[in-house]
Design a protein around this motif. Structure first.
Motif, PDB file in Angstrom:
ATOM      1  N   THR A 144     -43.760   2.089   5.917  1.00 33.14           N
ATOM      2  CA  THR A 144     -43.225   2.859   7.025  1.00 33.14           C
ATOM      3  C   THR A 144     -41.828   3.338   6.678  1.00 33.14           C
ATOM      4  OG1 THR A 144     -42.347   0.856   8.059  1.00 33.14           O
ATOM      5  CG2 THR A 144     -44.543   1.580   8.759  1.00 33.14           C
ATOM      6  N   LEU A 145     -41.406   4.394   7.369  1.00 34.13           N
ATOM      7  CA  LEU A 145     -40.071   4.951   7.235  1.00 34.13           C
ATOM      8  C   LEU A 145     -39.410   4.926   8.597  1.00 34.13           C
ATOM      9  CD1 LEU A 145     -41.010   8.189   5.229  1.00 34.13           C
ATOM     10  CD2 LEU A 145     -40.267   6.009   4.263  1.00 34.13           C
ATOM     11  N   LEU A 146     -38.099   4.654   8.626  1.00 35.90           N
ATOM     12  CA  LEU A 146     -37.342   4.682   9.867  1.00 35.90           C
ATOM     13  C   LEU A 146     -36.267   5.749   9.712  1.00 35.90           C
ATOM     14  CD1 LEU A 146     -37.239   3.243  12.604  1.00 35.90           C
ATOM     15  CD2 LEU A 146     -35.415   1.793  11.676  1.00 35.90           C
ATOM     16  N   ALA A 147     -36.389   6.830  10.487  1.00 40.14           N
ATOM     17  CA  ALA A 147     -35.515   7.988  10.323  1.00 40.14           C
ATOM     18  C   ALA A 147     -34.626   8.168  11.545  1.00 40.14           C
ATOM     19  CB  ALA A 147     -36.342   9.252  10.099  1.00 40.14           C
ATOM     20  N   LYS A 148     -33.432   8.725  11.304  1.00 41.56           N
ATOM     21  CA  LYS A 148     -32.513   9.052  12.383  1.00 41.56           C
ATOM     22  C   LYS A 148     -32.816  10.455  12.888  1.00 41.56           C
ATOM     23  CE  LYS A 148     -27.615   9.971  13.283  1.00 41.56           C
ATOM     24  NZ  LYS A 148     -26.264  10.095  12.686  1.00 41.56           N
ATOM     25  N   VAL A 149     -32.872  10.614  14.218  1.00 40.63           N
ATOM     26  CA  VAL A 149     -33.191  11.909  14.830  1.00 40.63           C
ATOM     27  C   VAL A 149     -32.050  12.334  15.737  1.00 40.63           C
ATOM     28  CG1 VAL A 149     -34.867  13.183  16.221  1.00 40.63           C
ATOM     29  CG2 VAL A 149     -35.632  11.316  14.782  1.00 40.63           C
ATOM     30  N   ASP A 150     -31.683  13.619  15.664  1.00 39.94           N
ATOM     31  CA  ASP A 150     -30.633  14.143  16.541  1.00 39.94           C
ATOM     32  C   ASP A 150     -31.085  14.098  17.998  1.00 39.94           C
ATOM     33  OD1 ASP A 150     -28.992  14.731  14.385  1.00 39.94           O
ATOM     34  OD2 ASP A 150     -29.877  16.718  14.124  1.00 39.94           O
ATOM     35  N   SER A 151     -30.131  13.942  18.896  1.00 39.89           N
ATOM     36  CA  SER A 151     -30.455  13.955  20.318  1.00 39.89           C
ATOM     37  C   SER A 151     -31.041  15.307  20.706  1.00 39.89           C
ATOM     38  CB  SER A 151     -29.200  13.676  21.148  1.00 39.89           C
ATOM     39  OG  SER A 151     -28.218  14.655  20.908  1.00 39.89           O
ATOM     40  N   GLY A 152     -32.043  15.270  21.570  1.00 39.75           N
ATOM     41  CA  GLY A 152     -32.697  16.502  22.003  1.00 39.75           C
ATOM     42  C   GLY A 152     -33.870  16.925  21.150  1.00 39.75           C
ATOM     43  N   VAL A 153     -34.080  16.282  19.991  1.00 40.27           N
ATOM     44  CA  VAL A 153     -35.211  16.597  19.114  1.00 40.27           C
ATOM     45  C   VAL A 153     -36.295  15.561  19.348  1.00 40.27           C
ATOM     46  CG1 VAL A 153     -35.985  16.903  16.747  1.00 40.27           C
ATOM     47  CG2 VAL A 153     -33.686  17.639  17.418  1.00 40.27           C
ATOM     48  N   GLN A 154     -37.489  15.996  19.704  1.00 43.11           N
ATOM     49  CA  GLN A 154     -38.585  15.091  20.030  1.00 43.11           C
ATOM     50  C   GLN A 154     -39.788  15.356  19.140  1.00 43.11           C
ATOM     51  OE1 GLN A 154     -38.661  12.544  22.288  1.00 43.11           O
ATOM     52  NE2 GLN A 154     -36.483  12.887  22.740  1.00 43.11           N
ATOM     53  N   PHE A 155     -40.442  14.286  18.701  1.00 44.38           N
ATOM     54  CA  PHE A 155     -41.700  14.365  17.972  1.00 44.38           C
ATOM     55  C   PHE A 155     -42.765  13.627  18.771  1.00 44.38           C
ATOM     56  CE2 PHE A 155     -38.455  14.885  14.744  1.00 44.38           C
ATOM     57  CZ  PHE A 155     -38.952  15.902  13.950  1.00 44.38           C
ATOM     58  N   ARG A 156     -44.002  14.088  18.656  1.00 43.21           N
ATOM     59  CA  ARG A 156     -45.102  13.483  19.408  1.00 43.21           C
ATOM     60  C   ARG A 156     -45.735  12.347  18.614  1.00 43.21           C
ATOM     61  NH1 ARG A 156     -46.405  18.711  19.127  1.00 43.21           N
ATOM     62  NH2 ARG A 156     -48.265  18.206  17.906  1.00 43.21           N
ATOM     63  N   PRO A 157     -46.027  11.209  19.249  1.00 40.99           N
ATOM     64  CA  PRO A 157     -46.786  10.156  18.558  1.00 40.99           C
ATOM     65  C   PRO A 157     -48.123  10.713  18.061  1.00 40.99           C
ATOM     66  CG  PRO A 157     -45.853   9.313  20.600  1.00 40.99           C
ATOM     67  CD  PRO A 157     -45.612  10.794  20.606  1.00 40.99           C
ATOM     68  N   GLY A 158     -48.466  10.414  16.819  1.00 41.82           N
ATOM     69  CA  GLY A 158     -49.688  10.926  16.222  1.00 41.82           C
ATOM     70  C   GLY A 158     -49.503  12.222  15.459  1.00 41.82           C
ATOM     71  N   GLN A 159     -48.357  12.897  15.657  1.00 40.93           N
ATOM     72  CA  GLN A 159     -48.104  14.159  14.968  1.00 40.93           C
ATOM     73  C   GLN A 159     -47.972  13.915  13.467  1.00 40.93           C
ATOM     74  OE1 GLN A 159     -44.562  16.081  16.362  1.00 40.93           O
ATOM     75  NE2 GLN A 159     -44.909  17.960  15.217  1.00 40.93           N
TER      76      GLN A 159
END
Length: 461
Positions: free
Chosen positions: A35-50
């Motif tokens: 697995t990878l753990l990445a930092k995401v900017d606020s306001g950016v969303q990814f969908r589970p399963g994408q």
């Protein structure tokens, strides 16, 4: 040098059915451990399963990796062995408090061929004409979902292009431009397709255009021939105005004036004035208007003006392309203003800047000086190609500079203490400062991969 992708690398993010990188379904993929753990900017969303498709863009000194998925670059820690430059397929497991958990996937697909495109067209009940196959192939290479609607829309838009534009505009550039306009909610007109198509195909740089045009106009001043007095006045004045836009390293009065002109140029390139940029001394100064006036003054003059008129036309078209790009309406998490910095052609230098903005509830665009991300691509004479990411969080400034040369990276790393001092002297707090070894891949306006480098997928009509 390639440019950039406002659409998130249209083949970089999955989610729509079809053919190509952007439409690969997750079901045929078998996960591999890790697995990878990445930092995401606020306001950016990814969908589970994408499912995301990208590359390992770099490795930082602290052992974290830079992962590029289209126009998104994420910093991630990993227990999986990764190599810089390798392709990467991951599935989103979840997102919480600015952390994105990704599962590394392994593809079981076979290389794609023209036969797969033909089968997809047959499934859509479309005739296998040379035009249809060519368009469908280019759509797949750009990650455009191959549906009846998209095929018909692009075919109709491209049919409007005048015949004289076709020889100088390759099919991939035309398709990429049309898809960018359609995806960005911009008018799908022949002029817009042609303007962006030439931008994609030729990658013009404002600095080079200004420098060449300035030199050509100066030669005309030195050889006035039988030109009218007003024409000669303009020919004597315009080269100096163009020179104000060309940035000169090393400071001085001229570079200060050029800095102010850069703000004027940003406004003329379509960057909205509410981003709090201070314009130059002449807020209504318009480079396009100057070009139109000069072209009118030269109308009816003697032959031999083809060169200067061609340079003027190229500069005007590039500015129109920048305006279109900055008018685009991409996904909120992928929204950047874009500007070319006019540097001197004779020194082999060029630079491009992306400034992230946020889309407010009322649709306006906001650049927050305390939550800011700016990306640079710079081609230099002595250090080669460099890519830089600058992030501001409140008053803290984080900088990472990337090079594909280890010697350059080490040189930059030795200078980080000086950079920290300069940031502090400017009234900011130095944060994470690093130098990363990573390939200089650029940011294309729309992503494109050759058909043979793609993989076969299921097609849904």
């Amino acid at each position: 040098m390639q440019l950039f992708g406002l659409q998130g690398g249209l083949s970089g993010l999955s989610g729509q059915p079809g053919v190509g990188g952007a439409s690969r379904p997750a079901s045929p993929l078998a996960p591999s451990p890790g697995t990878l753990l990445a930092k995401v900017d606020s306001g950016v969303q990814f969908r589970p399963g994408q499912v995301l498709f990208g590359t390992v863009a770099g490795r930082q000194k602290d052992g974290t990796f830079l992962l590029r998925f289209g126009a998104q670059t994420l910093t991630a820690s990993s227990r999986v062995g990764l190599d810089v430059g390798q392709p990467l397929q991951v599935q989103v497991q979840g997102q919480q408090q600015g952390q994105l958990r990704l599962q590394v996937m392994k593809s079981l697909f076979a290389p794609m061929s023209g036969q797969d495109v033909g089968q997809a067209l047959s499934g859509l009940k479309q005739p296998l004409t040379e035009a249809n196959v060519g368009l469908a192939t280019s759509m797949v290479e750009h990650g455009i979902p191959l549906t009846r609607e998209n095929l018909a829309s692009l075919k109709s838009a491209l049919a409007q292009l005048p015949p004289e534009s076709a020889p100088g505009l390759p099919q991939p550039a035309r398709v990429g431009a049309a898809w960018f306009l359609q995806s960005s909610q911009l008018p799908l007109t022949p002029q817009n397709i042609s303007t962006l198509g030439h931008f994609i195909a030729a990658n013009p740089q404002l600095g080079q255009q200004l420098f060449l045009l300035q030199g050509e106009l100066r030669r005309m001043v030195e050889n006035p021939q039988r030109r009218a007095g007003r024409t000669l006045e303009m020919l004597a004045e315009v080269p100096g105005l163009l020179g104000e836009f060309l940035l000169e390293p090393g400071g001085g009065k001229k570079s200060g004036r050029a800095g102010r002109r850069l703000f004027d140029l940003a406004r003329q390139a379509g960057i909205e004035t509410h981003v709090a940029l201070q314009s130059g001394s002449e807020p209504d100064w318009d480079l396009l208007a100057v070009m139109r006036d000069l072209r009118a003054a030269l109308a009816g003059q003697d032959a031999g003006l083809e060169g200067v008129l061609g340079l003027m036309a190229g500069l005007e078209e590039n500015l129109r392309a920048l305006q279109l790009i900055n008018q685009a309406r991409p996904d909120a998490g992928l929204a950047f203003y874009y500007l070319q910095v006019p540097l001197r052609l004779d020194r082999g230098e060029s630079a491009e800047i992306w400034i992230r903005y946020r889309i407010a509830e009322d649709g306006s665009r906001l650049v927050d000086p305390e939550d800011l991300r700016i990306e640079f691509l710079v081609s230099t004479q002595n250090l080669g190609n460099l890519s830089c990411t600058l992030e501001v969080a409140r008053r803290t400034v984080h900088v990472d500079l990337g090079s594909d040369c280890e010697e350059v990276r080490l040189f930059v790393e030795r200078s980080l203490e000086v950079l920290a001092e300069r940031i502090a002297e400017s009234g900011w707090l130095p944060g994470r400062l690093g130098a990363t070894l990573r390939p200089f891949t650029g940011r294309p306006l729309v992503d494109r991969q050759d058909l043979e480098s793609l993989e076969t997928v299921n097609v849904q009509a």
